[in-house]
Design an enzyme around this catalytic site. Structure first.
Site, PDB file in Angstrom:
ATOM      1  N   CYS A   9     -33.143  49.580 -38.245  1.00  0.00           N
ATOM      2  CA  CYS A   9     -32.781  49.098 -36.913  1.00  0.00           C
ATOM      3  C   CYS A   9     -33.963  48.613 -36.079  1.00  0.00           C
ATOM      4  O   CYS A   9     -33.889  47.553 -35.459  1.00  0.00           O
ATOM      5  CB  CYS A   9     -31.995  50.153 -36.143  1.00  0.00           C
ATOM      6  N   ARG A  13     -38.453  37.614 -46.910  1.00  0.00           N
ATOM      7  CA  ARG A  13     -36.981  37.533 -47.050  1.00  0.00           C
ATOM      8  C   ARG A  13     -36.366  38.892 -47.385  1.00  0.00           C
ATOM      9  O   ARG A  13     -35.461  39.008 -48.192  1.00  0.00           O
ATOM     10  CB  ARG A  13     -36.591  36.476 -48.074  1.00  0.00           C
ATOM     11  N   HIS A  26     -32.135  55.206 -32.929  1.00  0.00           N
ATOM     12  CA  HIS A  26     -31.628  53.859 -33.134  1.00  0.00           C
ATOM     13  C   HIS A  26     -32.155  52.963 -32.015  1.00  0.00           C
ATOM     14  O   HIS A  26     -32.548  53.453 -30.948  1.00  0.00           O
ATOM     15  CB  HIS A  26     -30.098  53.866 -33.135  1.00  0.00           C
ATOM     16  N   GLU A  59     -31.909  47.796 -44.735  1.00  0.00           N
ATOM     17  CA  GLU A  59     -32.512  48.523 -45.857  1.00  0.00           C
ATOM     18  C   GLU A  59     -33.664  49.365 -45.337  1.00  0.00           C
ATOM     19  O   GLU A  59     -34.300  49.016 -44.358  1.00  0.00           O
ATOM     20  CB  GLU A  59     -32.968  47.572 -46.970  1.00  0.00           C
ATOM     21  N   ASP A  91     -26.499  44.130 -31.848  1.00  0.00           N
ATOM     22  CA  ASP A  91     -27.057  45.116 -32.778  1.00  0.00           C
ATOM     23  C   ASP A  91     -26.923  44.595 -34.202  1.00  0.00           C
ATOM     24  O   ASP A  91     -25.842  44.630 -34.781  1.00  0.00           O
ATOM     25  CB  ASP A  91     -26.345  46.455 -32.622  1.00  0.00           C
TER      26      ASP A  91
END
Length: 158
Positions: free
Chosen positions: A70, A65, A108, A40, A124
């Protein structure tokens, strides 16, 4: 990472502490992370500061939580793996965009993880839709996974 933080992270994932940093342990941790911690990018849209130090990553992923993007997810996962005895290298990565073009450098982050019994693996947990399990670092042919078919390729110096 403190032992209590490791236990809390493993609790979030719903797994027991592995006996050793093996491939089986990495596979279980990788899959459970994908199943329980969502990709997210809400912080960007909510105007929240994105801070990549270990404490803030653990506060967000374990304490609150939540998920993350990435750098957050793979950063937190790297800290967990390191605390469990895996050798982890953070990797700058580029993502294929429209028409197969590579995205900008550093768009990334992924992980190279060494296990005690099976060598190096590409892990990943920060991509959303990706392989369910780590990919063999040394294998350059197609690797089948429940998430699809993947191939690690040498892409040049950048």
């Amino acid at each position: 990472m403190k032992s209590s933080e490791v236990d809390a992270y493993l609790g979030r994932l719903g797994v027991a502490r592995p006996a050793r940093p093996s491939l089986d342990a990495l596979r279980e941790l990788h899959l459970r992370h994908l199943q329980t911690v969502p990709f997210e990018n809400l912080s960007v849209h909510l105007g929240e500061a994105v801070v990549l130090d270990e404490k803030r990553l653990l506060d967000k992923v374990v304490g609150a939580r939540r998920g993350g993007f990435c750098y957050e997810l793979n950063g937190a996962f790297a800290a967990l793996l390191d605390a469990l005895g895996f050798e982890v290298t953070l990797l700058a990565a580029r993502v294929h965009g429209p028409r197969g073009r590579l995205g900008i450098p550093y768009d990334h982050m992924a992980l190279r993880v060494r296990t005690v019994d099976a060598g190096d693996w590409l892990a990943d947990v920060g991509f959303g839709a990706h392989s369910h399990y780590p990919l063999s670092w040394r294998e350059r042919s197609e690797q089948e996974d429940p998430g699809g078919s993947f191939r690690i390729a040498e892409a040049g110096p950048d």
